[in-house]
Design a protein around this motif. Structure first.
Motif, PDB file in Angstrom:
ATOM      1  N   ARG A 118       0.781  -1.141   0.022  1.00 37.16           N
ATOM      2  CA  ARG A 118      -0.011   0.141  -0.041  1.00 37.16           C
ATOM      3  C   ARG A 118       0.643   1.307  -0.006  1.00 37.16           C
ATOM      4  NH1 ARG A 118      -2.943  -3.140   3.818  1.00 37.16           N
ATOM      5  NH2 ARG A 118      -2.219  -1.881   5.458  1.00 37.16           N
ATOM      6  N   ALA A 119       1.996   1.141   0.797  1.00 41.30           N
ATOM      7  CA  ALA A 119       2.754   2.387   0.753  1.00 41.30           C
ATOM      8  C   ALA A 119       3.457   2.600  -0.364  1.00 41.30           C
ATOM      9  CB  ALA A 119       3.948   2.246   1.825  1.00 41.30           C
ATOM     10  N   PHE A 120       3.783   1.654  -1.337  1.00 40.09           N
ATOM     11  CA  PHE A 120       4.343   1.980  -2.513  1.00 40.09           C
ATOM     12  C   PHE A 120       3.318   2.557  -3.611  1.00 40.09           C
ATOM     13  CE2 PHE A 120       5.100   0.166  -6.781  1.00 40.09           C
ATOM     14  CZ  PHE A 120       6.316   0.574  -7.182  1.00 40.09           C
ATOM     15  N   VAL A 121       2.124   1.573  -3.574  1.00 35.84           N
ATOM     16  CA  VAL A 121       1.162   2.040  -4.658  1.00 35.84           C
ATOM     17  C   VAL A 121       0.709   3.561  -4.391  1.00 35.84           C
ATOM     18  CG1 VAL A 121      -1.167   1.571  -5.347  1.00 35.84           C
ATOM     19  CG2 VAL A 121       0.364  -0.045  -5.125  1.00 35.84           C
ATOM     20  N   ASP A 122       0.649   3.892  -3.019  1.00 38.43           N
ATOM     21  CA  ASP A 122       0.079   5.325  -2.638  1.00 38.43           C
ATOM     22  C   ASP A 122       1.187   6.211  -2.999  1.00 38.43           C
ATOM     23  OD1 ASP A 122      -2.163   4.242  -1.624  1.00 38.43           O
ATOM     24  OD2 ASP A 122      -1.600   4.530   0.519  1.00 38.43           O
ATOM     25  N   ALA A 123       2.347   5.925  -2.925  1.00 38.48           N
ATOM     26  CA  ALA A 123       3.512   7.063  -3.179  1.00 38.48           C
ATOM     27  C   ALA A 123       3.544   7.476  -4.642  1.00 38.48           C
ATOM     28  CB  ALA A 123       4.887   6.341  -2.827  1.00 38.48           C
ATOM     29  N   VAL A 124       3.285   6.381  -5.472  1.00 33.14           N
ATOM     30  CA  VAL A 124       3.068   6.505  -6.900  1.00 33.14           C
ATOM     31  C   VAL A 124       1.908   7.120  -7.211  1.00 33.14           C
ATOM     32  CG1 VAL A 124       3.055   5.299  -9.473  1.00 33.14           C
ATOM     33  CG2 VAL A 124       4.875   4.444  -7.478  1.00 33.14           C
ATOM     34  N   ARG A 125       0.803   7.077  -6.788  1.00 35.09           N
ATOM     35  CA  ARG A 125      -0.219   7.703  -6.756  1.00 35.09           C
ATOM     36  C   ARG A 125      -0.128   9.358  -6.711  1.00 35.09           C
ATOM     37  NH1 ARG A 125      -4.178   3.246  -4.117  1.00 35.09           N
ATOM     38  NH2 ARG A 125      -5.096   2.479  -6.278  1.00 35.09           N
ATOM     39  N   GLY A 126       0.676   9.608  -5.834  1.00 32.54           N
ATOM     40  CA  GLY A 126       0.894  10.839  -5.150  1.00 32.54           C
ATOM     41  C   GLY A 126       1.995  11.768  -5.884  1.00 32.54           C
ATOM     42  N   ALA A 127       2.560  10.904  -6.896  1.00 33.09           N
ATOM     43  CA  ALA A 127       3.720  11.239  -7.481  1.00 33.09           C
ATOM     44  C   ALA A 127       3.392  12.424  -8.698  1.00 33.09           C
ATOM     45  CB  ALA A 127       4.737  10.262  -7.894  1.00 33.09           C
ATOM     46  N   SER A 128       4.152  13.243  -9.101  1.00 33.18           N
ATOM     47  CA  SER A 128       4.067  13.989 -10.085  1.00 33.18           C
ATOM     48  C   SER A 128       5.313  13.307 -11.273  1.00 33.18           C
ATOM     49  CB  SER A 128       4.706  15.332  -9.930  1.00 33.18           C
ATOM     50  OG  SER A 128       3.544  16.075  -9.253  1.00 33.18           O
ATOM     51  N   ALA A 129       6.215  12.646 -10.659  1.00 32.78           N
ATOM     52  CA  ALA A 129       7.217  11.932 -11.668  1.00 32.78           C
ATOM     53  C   ALA A 129       7.694  10.867 -10.999  1.00 32.78           C
ATOM     54  CB  ALA A 129       8.264  13.046 -12.241  1.00 32.78           C
ATOM     55  N   VAL A 130       8.390   9.996 -11.905  1.00 31.26           N
ATOM     56  CA  VAL A 130       8.797   8.814 -11.361  1.00 31.26           C
ATOM     57  C   VAL A 130      10.442   8.460 -12.208  1.00 31.26           C
ATOM     58  CG1 VAL A 130       8.725   6.119 -11.375  1.00 31.26           C
ATOM     59  CG2 VAL A 130       6.706   7.624 -11.014  1.00 31.26           C
ATOM     60  N   ILE A 131      11.328   8.149 -11.317  1.00 25.55           N
ATOM     61  CA  ILE A 131      12.409   7.398 -12.036  1.00 25.55           C
ATOM     62  C   ILE A 131      12.694   6.043 -11.547  1.00 25.55           C
ATOM     63  CG2 ILE A 131      14.997   7.856 -12.140  1.00 25.55           C
ATOM     64  CD1 ILE A 131      14.663  10.655 -11.125  1.00 25.55           C
ATOM     65  N   ILE A 132      12.841   5.353 -12.652  1.00 25.40           N
ATOM     66  CA  ILE A 132      13.065   3.810 -12.452  1.00 25.40           C
ATOM     67  C   ILE A 132      14.556   3.469 -12.795  1.00 25.40           C
ATOM     68  CG2 ILE A 132      12.090   1.577 -13.249  1.00 25.40           C
ATOM     69  CD1 ILE A 132       9.583   2.702 -14.226  1.00 25.40           C
ATOM     70  N   ALA A 133      15.150   2.710 -12.280  1.00 23.25           N
ATOM     71  CA  ALA A 133      16.486   2.217 -12.352  1.00 23.25           C
ATOM     72  C   ALA A 133      16.539   0.828 -12.189  1.00 23.25           C
ATOM     73  CB  ALA A 133      17.485   2.893 -11.452  1.00 23.25           C
ATOM     74  N   SER A 134      16.979   0.136 -13.094  1.00 26.01           N
ATOM     75  CA  SER A 134      17.139  -1.480 -12.885  1.00 26.01           C
ATOM     76  C   SER A 134      18.648  -1.998 -13.300  1.00 26.01           C
ATOM     77  CB  SER A 134      16.023  -1.961 -13.851  1.00 26.01           C
ATOM     78  OG  SER A 134      16.237  -3.595 -13.828  1.00 26.01           O
ATOM     79  N   PRO A 135      18.967  -2.684 -12.508  1.00 32.06           N
ATOM     80  CA  PRO A 135      20.240  -3.612 -13.357  1.00 32.06           C
ATOM     81  C   PRO A 135      19.801  -4.430 -14.421  1.00 32.06           C
ATOM     82  CG  PRO A 135      19.318  -4.690 -11.334  1.00 32.06           C
ATOM     83  CD  PRO A 135      18.606  -3.727 -11.391  1.00 32.06           C
ATOM     84  N   GLY A 136      20.689  -4.595 -15.526  1.00 34.11           N
ATOM     85  CA  GLY A 136      20.430  -5.551 -16.505  1.00 34.11           C
ATOM     86  C   GLY A 136      20.584  -6.929 -16.198  1.00 34.11           C
ATOM     87  N   TYR A 137      19.694  -7.731 -15.844  1.00 35.11           N
ATOM     88  CA  TYR A 137      19.823  -8.874 -15.782  1.00 35.11           C
ATOM     89  C   TYR A 137      19.426  -9.900 -16.950  1.00 35.11           C
ATOM     90  CZ  TYR A 137      20.325  -8.087 -10.517  1.00 35.11           C
ATOM     91  OH  TYR A 137      20.828  -8.081  -9.367  1.00 35.11           O
TER      92      TYR A 137
END
Length: 204
Positions: free
Chosen positions: A73-92
């Motif tokens: 819930r904390a994760f989803v609520d944070a994204v709901r309240g965001a104006s922008a997102v940055i996603i960082a992933s390792p290449g697996y």
């Protein structure tokens, strides 16, 4: 999931949410994400980061589940309240990591929202890998996912070869050009976030 990169979240400021990392010790991916988030913070945004340890606490996404954990819930609520997102992933194995994909799958919880998924949000992208080949395919995978989630990938994405670039505990990296690339991502999401809000409010 209460890690915040710039202190307590100021509800009066727009929020940039960072998603990325690996399970285990703090990774190059998380360090890269922190640099980008700090650049957004310097533009007046509040930031919140969900790193590898945070994502490790998310159960495997089950679309049939009738309840969600506090971490979910904390994760989803944070994204709901965001104006922008940055996603960082390792290449697996030529694509994004399982923990990052699992976190993004959880955004299905927003499907019936007025603003579902990542709709109308600028999304900055970062890929790290031990070699160049996986960085390109991982960025391509992230762009495809963001498009599917109705987000707007920013024009620049950072592909970082950790075979030649090393990150340190002080928030820097061995290659100043890489640091500037990551800062550019933070500045771009901050620059495009107000435009995204105008488009959303006008129904475009």
């Amino acid at each position: 999931m209460d890690q915040v990169t710039t202190g307590d979240i100021d509800r009066q400021r727009p929020l940039v949410v960072g998603i990325g990392g690996t399970i285990g010790a703090v990774s190059s991916t998380e360090r890269a994400l922190c640099i980008a988030l700090e650049a957004a913070a310097q533009q007046g945004f509040a930031t919140r980061m969900f790193g590898g340890a945070d994502m490790a606490r998310l159960p495997l996404y089950d679309p049939r589940a009738t309840t969600r954990t506090p971490d979910e819930r904390a994760f989803v609520d944070a994204v709901r309240g965001a104006s922008a997102v940055i996603i960082a992933s390792p290449g697996y194995h030529g694509s994004i990591s399982g923990v990052v994909k699992n976190a993004l799958d959880l955004l299905e919880e927003t499907a019936k929202d007025g603003r579902p998924y990542l709709a109308d949000m600028p999304v900055g992208l970062i890929a790290t890998a031990y070699g160049w080949q996986a960085t390109g395919s991982t960025i391509a995978a992230l762009r495809s996912i963001v498009h599917a989630l109705r987000g707007w990938p920013t024009p620049f994405a950072a592909a970082i070869n950790t075979q030649v670039t090393r990150f340190d505990d002080e928030g820097g990296a061995s290659d100043p050009a890489v640091v500037e690339q990551l800062r550019l991502i933070g500045r771009q999401v901050a620059r495009f976030a107000p435009l995204a809000r105008v488009a959303a409010e006008s129904g475009q």
